[in-house]
Enzyme design. Sequence first.
Site, PDB file in Angstrom:
ATOM      1  N   ARG A  59       1.234  -1.056  -0.089  1.00 27.00           N
ATOM      2  CA  ARG A  59      -0.070  -0.415   0.010  1.00 27.00           C
ATOM      3  C   ARG A  59       1.088   1.671   0.088  1.00 27.00           C
ATOM      4  NH1 ARG A  59      -4.923  -1.164   3.866  1.00 27.00           N
ATOM      5  NH2 ARG A  59      -5.012  -2.912   3.161  1.00 27.00           N
TER       6      ARG A  59
ATOM      7  N   GLU B 146     -11.105  -1.016  -5.667  1.00 32.80           N
ATOM      8  CA  GLU B 146     -11.211  -0.168  -4.304  1.00 32.80           C
ATOM      9  C   GLU B 146     -10.120   0.977  -4.799  1.00 32.80           C
ATOM     10  OE1 GLU B 146     -11.383  -0.749  -0.386  1.00 32.80           O
ATOM     11  OE2 GLU B 146     -13.475  -0.898   0.378  1.00 32.80           O
TER      12      GLU B 146
HETATM   13  C1  B12 Z   1     -10.070   1.699  12.851  1.00 39.14           C
HETATM   14  C2  B12 Z   1      -9.583   0.551  11.965  1.00 39.14           C
HETATM   15  C3  B12 Z   1      -8.425   1.043  10.475  1.00 39.14           C
HETATM   16  C4  B12 Z   1      -9.146   2.459   9.969  1.00 39.14           C
HETATM   17  C5  B12 Z   1      -7.705   3.494  10.704  1.00 39.14           C
HETATM   18  C6  B12 Z   1      -7.506   5.035  10.512  1.00 39.14           C
HETATM   19  C7  B12 Z   1      -6.479   5.347  10.552  1.00 39.14           C
HETATM   20  N1  B12 Z   1      -6.006   6.002  10.123  1.00 39.14           N
HETATM   21  O1  B12 Z   1      -6.645   5.224  12.387  1.00 39.14           O
HETATM   22  C8  B12 Z   1      -8.825   1.846   8.751  1.00 39.14           C
HETATM   23  C9  B12 Z   1     -10.086   1.596   7.487  1.00 39.14           C
HETATM   24  C10 B12 Z   1      -8.082   3.069   7.526  1.00 39.14           C
HETATM   25  C11 B12 Z   1      -7.606   0.676   9.081  1.00 39.14           C
HETATM   26  C12 B12 Z   1      -7.167   0.603   7.964  1.00 39.14           C
HETATM   27  C13 B12 Z   1      -6.381  -0.720   7.790  1.00 39.14           C
HETATM   28  N2  B12 Z   1      -6.318  -2.083   8.762  1.00 39.14           N
HETATM   29 CO1  B12 Z   1      -7.058  -1.226  11.115  1.00 39.14          CO
HETATM   30  N3  B12 Z   1      -8.358  -1.614  12.102  1.00 39.14           N
HETATM   31  C14 B12 Z   1      -9.336  -0.757  12.956  1.00 39.14           C
HETATM   32  C15 B12 Z   1     -10.059  -1.182  13.674  1.00 39.14           C
HETATM   33  C16 B12 Z   1     -11.035  -1.423  13.737  1.00 39.14           C
HETATM   34  C17 B12 Z   1      -9.457  -0.473  15.167  1.00 39.14           C
HETATM   35  C18 B12 Z   1      -9.010   0.726  15.687  1.00 39.14           C
HETATM   36  C19 B12 Z   1      -8.814   1.490  16.349  1.00 39.14           C
HETATM   37  O2  B12 Z   1      -8.664   2.700  15.828  1.00 39.14           O
HETATM   38  N4  B12 Z   1      -9.723   0.942  17.559  1.00 39.14           N
HETATM   39  C20 B12 Z   1      -9.282   2.186  18.930  1.00 39.14           C
HETATM   40  C21 B12 Z   1      -7.386   2.227  19.897  1.00 39.14           C
HETATM   41  C22 B12 Z   1      -8.026   3.597  20.345  1.00 39.14           C
HETATM   42  O3  B12 Z   1      -7.420   0.963  20.115  1.00 39.14           O
HETATM   43  P1  B12 Z   1      -6.477   0.447  19.764  1.00 39.14           P
HETATM   44  O4  B12 Z   1      -5.818   0.834  18.397  1.00 39.14           O
HETATM   45  O5  B12 Z   1      -6.518  -0.973  19.450  1.00 39.14           O
HETATM   46  O6  B12 Z   1      -5.622   1.252  20.861  1.00 39.14           O
HETATM   47  C23 B12 Z   1      -5.339   0.277  21.940  1.00 39.14           C
HETATM   48  C24 B12 Z   1      -3.968   0.032  22.290  1.00 39.14           C
HETATM   49  O7  B12 Z   1      -3.620  -1.510  20.970  1.00 39.14           O
HETATM   50  C25 B12 Z   1      -3.283  -0.029  22.819  1.00 39.14           C
HETATM   51  N5  B12 Z   1      -1.944   0.849  21.888  1.00 39.14           N
HETATM   52  C26 B12 Z   1      -2.356   1.276  20.919  1.00 39.14           C
HETATM   53  N6  B12 Z   1      -1.015   2.480  20.540  1.00 39.14           N
HETATM   54  C27 B12 Z   1      -0.354   1.903  21.615  1.00 39.14           C
HETATM   55  C28 B12 Z   1       1.087   2.480  21.793  1.00 39.14           C
HETATM   56  C29 B12 Z   1       1.584   2.290  23.118  1.00 39.14           C
HETATM   57  C30 B12 Z   1       3.014   3.173  23.577  1.00 39.14           C
HETATM   58  C31 B12 Z   1       1.108   1.426  24.348  1.00 39.14           C
HETATM   59  C32 B12 Z   1       1.713   1.791  25.004  1.00 39.14           C
HETATM   60  C33 B12 Z   1      -0.008   1.161  23.657  1.00 39.14           C
HETATM   61  C34 B12 Z   1      -0.250   1.528  22.680  1.00 39.14           C
HETATM   62  O8  B12 Z   1      -3.452   1.049  23.749  1.00 39.14           O
HETATM   63  C35 B12 Z   1      -4.544   1.482  23.654  1.00 39.14           C
HETATM   64  C36 B12 Z   1      -5.905   1.759  24.175  1.00 39.14           C
HETATM   65  O9  B12 Z   1      -6.033   0.399  24.799  1.00 39.14           O
HETATM   66  C37 B12 Z   1      -8.655  -2.355  14.018  1.00 39.14           C
HETATM   67  C38 B12 Z   1      -9.464  -3.741  14.950  1.00 39.14           C
HETATM   68  C39 B12 Z   1      -9.931  -3.175  16.295  1.00 39.14           C
HETATM   69  N7  B12 Z   1      -9.247  -3.338  16.835  1.00 39.14           N
HETATM   70  O10 B12 Z   1     -11.428  -3.206  16.474  1.00 39.14           O
HETATM   71  C40 B12 Z   1      -8.196  -2.870  12.894  1.00 39.14           C
HETATM   72  C41 B12 Z   1      -6.675  -3.528  13.038  1.00 39.14           C
HETATM   73  C42 B12 Z   1      -5.720  -2.560  13.758  1.00 39.14           C
HETATM   74  N8  B12 Z   1      -6.348  -3.428  11.193  1.00 39.14           N
HETATM   75  C43 B12 Z   1      -5.914  -4.390  10.629  1.00 39.14           C
HETATM   76  C44 B12 Z   1      -5.512  -4.026   9.451  1.00 39.14           C
HETATM   77  C45 B12 Z   1      -4.724  -5.445   9.402  1.00 39.14           C
HETATM   78  C46 B12 Z   1      -5.096  -2.872   8.591  1.00 39.14           C
HETATM   79  C47 B12 Z   1      -5.431  -2.823   7.185  1.00 39.14           C
HETATM   80  C48 B12 Z   1      -3.419  -3.293   7.268  1.00 39.14           C
HETATM   81  C49 B12 Z   1      -5.878  -3.413   6.048  1.00 39.14           C
HETATM   82  C50 B12 Z   1      -6.642  -4.784   6.144  1.00 39.14           C
HETATM   83  N9  B12 Z   1      -5.627  -5.834   5.477  1.00 39.14           N
HETATM   84  O11 B12 Z   1      -7.460  -5.375   6.871  1.00 39.14           O
HETATM   85  C51 B12 Z   1      -4.920  -1.083   6.898  1.00 39.14           C
HETATM   86  C52 B12 Z   1      -3.685  -0.761   7.947  1.00 39.14           C
HETATM   87  C53 B12 Z   1      -2.820   0.017   6.403  1.00 39.14           C
HETATM   88  C54 B12 Z   1      -1.270   0.248   6.522  1.00 39.14           C
HETATM   89  N10 B12 Z   1      -0.438   0.653   5.693  1.00 39.14           N
HETATM   90  O12 B12 Z   1      -1.417  -0.122   8.334  1.00 39.14           O
HETATM   91  C55 B12 Z   1      -5.807  -5.325  12.084  1.00 39.14           C
HETATM   92  C56 B12 Z   1      -4.272  -5.690  12.758  1.00 39.14           C
HETATM   93  C57 B12 Z   1      -3.927  -7.285  12.324  1.00 39.14           C
HETATM   94  C58 B12 Z   1      -3.338  -7.630  13.056  1.00 39.14           C
HETATM   95  N11 B12 Z   1      -1.908  -6.603  14.576  1.00 39.14           N
HETATM   96  O13 B12 Z   1      -2.525  -8.865  13.404  1.00 39.14           O
HETATM   97  C59 B12 Z   1      -7.055  -4.953  12.728  1.00 39.14           C
HETATM   98  C60 B12 Z   1      -6.435  -5.655  14.783  1.00 39.14           C
HETATM   99  C61 B12 Z   1      -7.576  -5.696  11.924  1.00 39.14           C
HETATM  100  C62 B12 Z   1      -8.275  -6.990  11.779  1.00 39.14           C
HETATM  101  N12 B12 Z   1      -8.100  -8.214  12.339  1.00 39.14           N
HETATM  102  O14 B12 Z   1      -7.818  -7.256  11.146  1.00 39.14           O
HETATM  103  N13 B12 Z   1      -7.775   0.075  10.210  1.00 39.14           N
END
Ligand code: B12
Lengths: 145, 145, 471, 471
Positions: free
Chosen positions: C96, C167
């Site tokens: 990407r 897409e």
């Molecule tokens: C919203 C989202 C997107 C949006 C992102 C918009 C944006 N620019 O931010 C869009 C639709 C664009 C997107 C795209 C993609 N996504 Co996405 N996305 C999500 C989703 C649904 C929610 C993430 C989110 O915002 N959560 C809310 C925040 C508050 O929570 P969080 O990010 O989990 O953070 C928490 C913890 O992780 C932690 N944390 C996070 N960061 C940090 C940093 C530190 C220092 C610490 C200590 C803790 C910490 O603390 C937070 C609070 O608890 C997740 C799945 C889910 N969680 O439900 C997938 C997910 C993260 N995405 C995923 C993927 C793979 C992608 C894509 C590669 C597409 C794909 N192949 O499906 C692309 C990314 C392309 C790229 N270049 O990276 C995967 C990752 C898989 C993995 N890790 O094994 C997930 C898990 C979905 C899945 N099951 O496939 N995504």
Amino acid sequence: MTSGRNTIGTVVIGVIGNDIHVVANRILEMSLQSAGFEVLNLGTNVKPDEFADAALEVGAEAVLIGSLNGEAPHWCHGLKARFAARGLDHVKLYLGGNVVTGELPRDEVEAMFTRVGIDRVFYGTTDFDALTKTLRKDMDGTAAR
Amino acid sequence: MTSGRNTIGTVVIGVIGNDIHVVANRILEMSLQSAGFEVLNLGTNVKPDEFADAALEVGAEAVLIGSLNGEAPHWCHGLKARFAARGLDHVKLYLGGNVVTGELPRDEVEAMFTRVGIDRVFYGTTDFDALTKTLRKDMDGTAAR
Amino acid sequence: MGLPRADALIEDLSPLRRRVLARSPSPAPDLDAAAGWLAGLPDSVFASRSLKGRGRRTLIQPRGGFARYEEQKQLMLALKAGGADFIPLTIDSHTRQNDYETAAILLQRSEVEDRNLLNGYPLVNHGYLVSRGLSEGLERPISLRHGTPDARLLVEIALAAGITEIEGGALTYTLPYTKAHSLAEAVLNWQYVDRLCAMHSTPERPIHRESFGVLTATLVPPVLVAVVELCELLLAAEQGVTSFAVSFAQTGSLAQDLALGRVLREASADYLSRLGLGPVCLHLVYHQWMGAFPRDATRALALIAGAAQIAGMIGADKIVTKTKDEAIGIPTAHNNAEAVQLVRYILDRSSVGAPLTSAHADEEAHRIRRGLDAIMTAIFDLPPRTFWRSVAMAFDRGLIDIPFSPHQANANQLVSRRGRDDGIYIEQPGRVPLPGDVLAGEAAGLAARHDTGNTASTFSTLMRDINLMVA
Amino acid sequence: MGLPRADALIEDLSPLRRRVLARSPSPAPDLDAAAGWLAGLPDSVFASRSLKGRGRRTLIQPRGGFARYEEQKQLMLALKAGGADFIPLTIDSHTRQNDYETAAILLQRSEVEDRNLLNGYPLVNHGYLVSRGLSEGLERPISLRHGTPDARLLVEIALAAGITEIEGGALTYTLPYTKAHSLAEAVLNWQYVDRLCAMHSTPERPIHRESFGVLTATLVPPVLVAVVELCELLLAAEQGVTSFAVSFAQTGSLAQDLALGRVLREASADYLSRLGLGPVCLHLVYHQWMGAFPRDATRALALIAGAAQIAGMIGADKIVTKTKDEAIGIPTAHNNAEAVQLVRYILDRSSVGAPLTSAHADEEAHRIRRGLDAIMTAIFDLPPRTFWRSVAMAFDRGLIDIPFSPHQANANQLVSRRGRDDGIYIEQPGRVPLPGDVLAGEAAGLAARHDTGNTASTFSTLMRDINLMVA
Ligand code: B12
Ligand code: B12
């Protein structure tokens, strides 16, 4: 019910005990009739003696008992004896529906009811077309005997 | 970012690799700032060298690395060396997010990253309040050293 | 003044195509490889035909991509068996970002170590020849889902591999997916993609283009989704695309879902006809909840089922599904197929015939449309003489401002949060040119929030808003 | 001509009560045991107060009853912990048929053999003293759910045990639940129950009565649900009941659910005020899918989630839930609590503020209301001078005709099947007095069936209709 001539046999059906689930009973009636059986449908809430009396009255070759609400284990106990008491040992007893509560192994359920004198047990979802075929075969057997 | 006086320490944060998940990164920035840290947020798509360069530039005591899209195992490999090369062995490396794909035992995941030089691993949902407390404690330790 | 116009069409793409194809790390197709290959494929793999022939059925498309060819093929067959109408080819995050080198390394390691080290299928590295095998025996269109601001090479290879649905778009694949990619460049690169798709379309079997109205999936106000969708539709129509789907993701508010669906359909047709573009065969795609997902499998499934029911209620042409693994990681093929089956089960029992509405939904629709028209007029009225330049300028000037975009040029001045019935409302419009009555409506929506009422946004309400479906 | 009238109220119930209470196999409460006990209970166990104070929350009530006291108590606590707003006490099928003897035998065997040999709680056998313990520490109203045409003794004991919500009615607990119980007698017996509930009501804390509009849960046309609900409401109001819920079960068609919910609310208020009855505090209860359930746990959960979303959309005061065990047998406490949690999760994300509608739903609502008014007028116009006799006669004459009723006096001349968007339409009205335009509308609904169109009903379409949610 009038005892028709072109039928392949007469059966009594009904839902046993204090059970009011009637949907499968209605469908079973339609299926048996369209397969050519003469059907006396006692409907729901049928007590063991009523089944036996009705079988005697119409000379049924088989009685098909439904049970949906979980009461079967209770009511089937001693059922066979009521038929025997009326000299109806030869009448085939079929039981079908949710004959027990929860999911149990099929053979366990079958053993549970054949032990008390039920000839055939249909546990859960039943294909009524297949059922009528089995019934026809069983009745041929009875007639030949 | 200007190096303020009333802060309790300076940290660099960012999302590593080709990862664009920015939501947690924004929230983390707010949390750290409101807890009194000076924060340099590199945002998303940050390569290992950029983290190290930024830490050097602002004299960060800790670098908090986010990884959400599953790339962490790839990019964390050799990360510590880049810091060492700049004489930044003392800088604490934190890693958090979806640091692996799928659900693995927590200790397994932690071992996987501490092995390559990450000091603290936050796997999955993280309470940012608790995080800032740990960070503060770690930094007191660094300062004392 | 830069109105979209049919004569904005790029005349000769060939010199540029040669340069793009030369960069391919895998054997590059020649200029008419795609046309020849597509001509030989059966109707059943053409997305535009599936959409046109759907009747009243809402079609289903899962998501999914694995690093290795064999694994991807197995996934595709499993999804077909599960009842998917469209088969996804999701591209990994390195590709990407045009980082084919990292993708190559991780693909090779995936093959050697027999495990998956990429979060998608690296199509550019696999190349078109290998990837042609993917559609064999599939009898379903393959959809290319990525997030690539410069997708020219990727789409060249996709078309040559027989993929018929592309897409993305300049805005929707730049603002949520990149930090530093110039939007103006992205627009030019997507003009190339649109033109390429149009060139490979025949009147009976157009290549289908689909926008990605999901954007960041985080508190994006419906009116901005509508603006972005309209811009991408018009840019594609300028380049001769004749099959196009606008899309959006479940907002969290039923009234806003109903309203946005209706406005997108109506406004798309209106703008095309008013501007003398088209004819374009228009479709509406609904993405089920794209924000943070519940970890609990039962809740995740309930969320998926609920979204399917809404897709039925809005009469979407297609729904794009998630899985119960969403919060955890890349879904297994089994769980992915399970979600498809479940969505089919619900959809088959959710048709409504006439569109549903309510006083609130009507009000939302009215306000979204007023806002959309105001912003589109402002974009059309910008100094540039071409529409594509106006779009880029609109972003630079903050007329288009997407919450939680990772892009460094995003204005980040618009502030939104949840209000009435969990709908998304604008608290501060930044430089987005919304009329006063629209802003008053947004404020009223915020004031009707059931827990906090009209208090200013705080950190904790923000967390609650983001985690709407998690907690 | 027998209009419902406030002076139909039974003056002195005491002689009859003594005779009823004398039949109790467990120690009988004396005449004012219930009043004294209820007066000492906290507000939190009064169903009428929960309903009144619900705000915009749709309240949740699971189903469930076990033979033994301890098991029932554990179930109740588990459901409370799962977030249930109402705690069910479902009665076994022998007690429902007043067969206390069989119930006693199976209760004893259940205790001795340490397993469950009844499909519900035999309240009459346990008695009121023991059963008072059920509400201790519960802080939630208990709802009596049964299916008993002669529930006089059962309700006496329930009230004396502190149960504040009594489900059922003369029609709804006779037509689906009995084969031979005389409807006229059932009406008299339910007048007793209604009067008893009214007598134990105070202005602030009425005993809540709830009808069971589910009926046989199998192809019952909405208009007949409405007729039955109105009749039971009016019979209860005649006896002074001041808190009442009309109810219905998910039809399988969203348009019909929206329409029926609306008609029930509007018509209930209209009829009461037109007839000078009341004031009655009116509520609407939605039963999630009550027909044949899918065996697959994932589908069952999806069906449950979808119904919860609909309950939110129609703004139901309460939803009565099922579990993923439905097709298999009596649910475990764990799975029952899981369903409650899931429904809460969905409901909390499904509020819509203003009622939803569509052109189809409007049309359905209009037709249901026209049919309802025609049938009610016909009932009012029957020869008897009292409303209760007219209701009984309406059934005898086939003006009320319920598909798949096991009752031997049911006319069984009305034939219904599924049509447009899986709605339930009347193919042959039998003797139900529906106007020509209503019948034409029903026929149009049938003609719009998507698979078979307007062909006559056959065995296989019947099976498909019954198994709508199974296959
Ligand atoms: C919203 C989202 C997107 C949006 C992102 C918009 C944006 N620019 O931010 C869009 C639709 C664009 C997107 C795209 C993609 N996504 Co996405 N996305 C999500 C989703 C649904 C929610 C993430 C989110 O915002 N959560 C809310 C925040 C508050 O929570 P969080 O990010 O989990 O953070 C928490 C913890 O992780 C932690 N944390 C996070 N960061 C940090 C940093 C530190 C220092 C610490 C200590 C803790 C910490 O603390 C937070 C609070 O608890 C997740 C799945 C889910 N969680 O439900 C997938 C997910 C993260 N995405 C995923 C993927 C793979 C992608 C894509 C590669 C597409 C794909 N192949 O499906 C692309 C990314 C392309 C790229 N270049 O990276 C995967 C990752 C898989 C993995 N890790 O094994 C997930 C898990 C979905 C899945 N099951 O496939 N995504
Ligand atoms: C509709 C329904 C009702 C309606 C019935 C309306 C009516 N008068 O018929 C109402 C709402 C009134 C009702 C009431 C009750 N019900 Co009910 N009901 C159902 C439900 C949802 C569907 C039944 C149905 O019509 N299925 C469609 C037909 C076509 O299928 P079927 O009946 O299963 O029949 C098939 C097979 O069983 C078999 N079969 C059936 N009969 C026969 C006969 C023969 C001879 C043969 C060979 C085969 C056979 O073939 C058929 C085709 O495959 C089932 C659960 C489910 N299945 O989803 C519960 C269910 C049967 N009910 C149940 C119970 C307990 C009750 C109640 C006692 C209330 C309670 N405690 O919850 C009361 C009954 C009171 C009484 N006196 O019996 C339980 C039974 C538990 C058990 N066996 O372990 C079930 C399984 C629900 C549950 N999980 O709790 N019920």
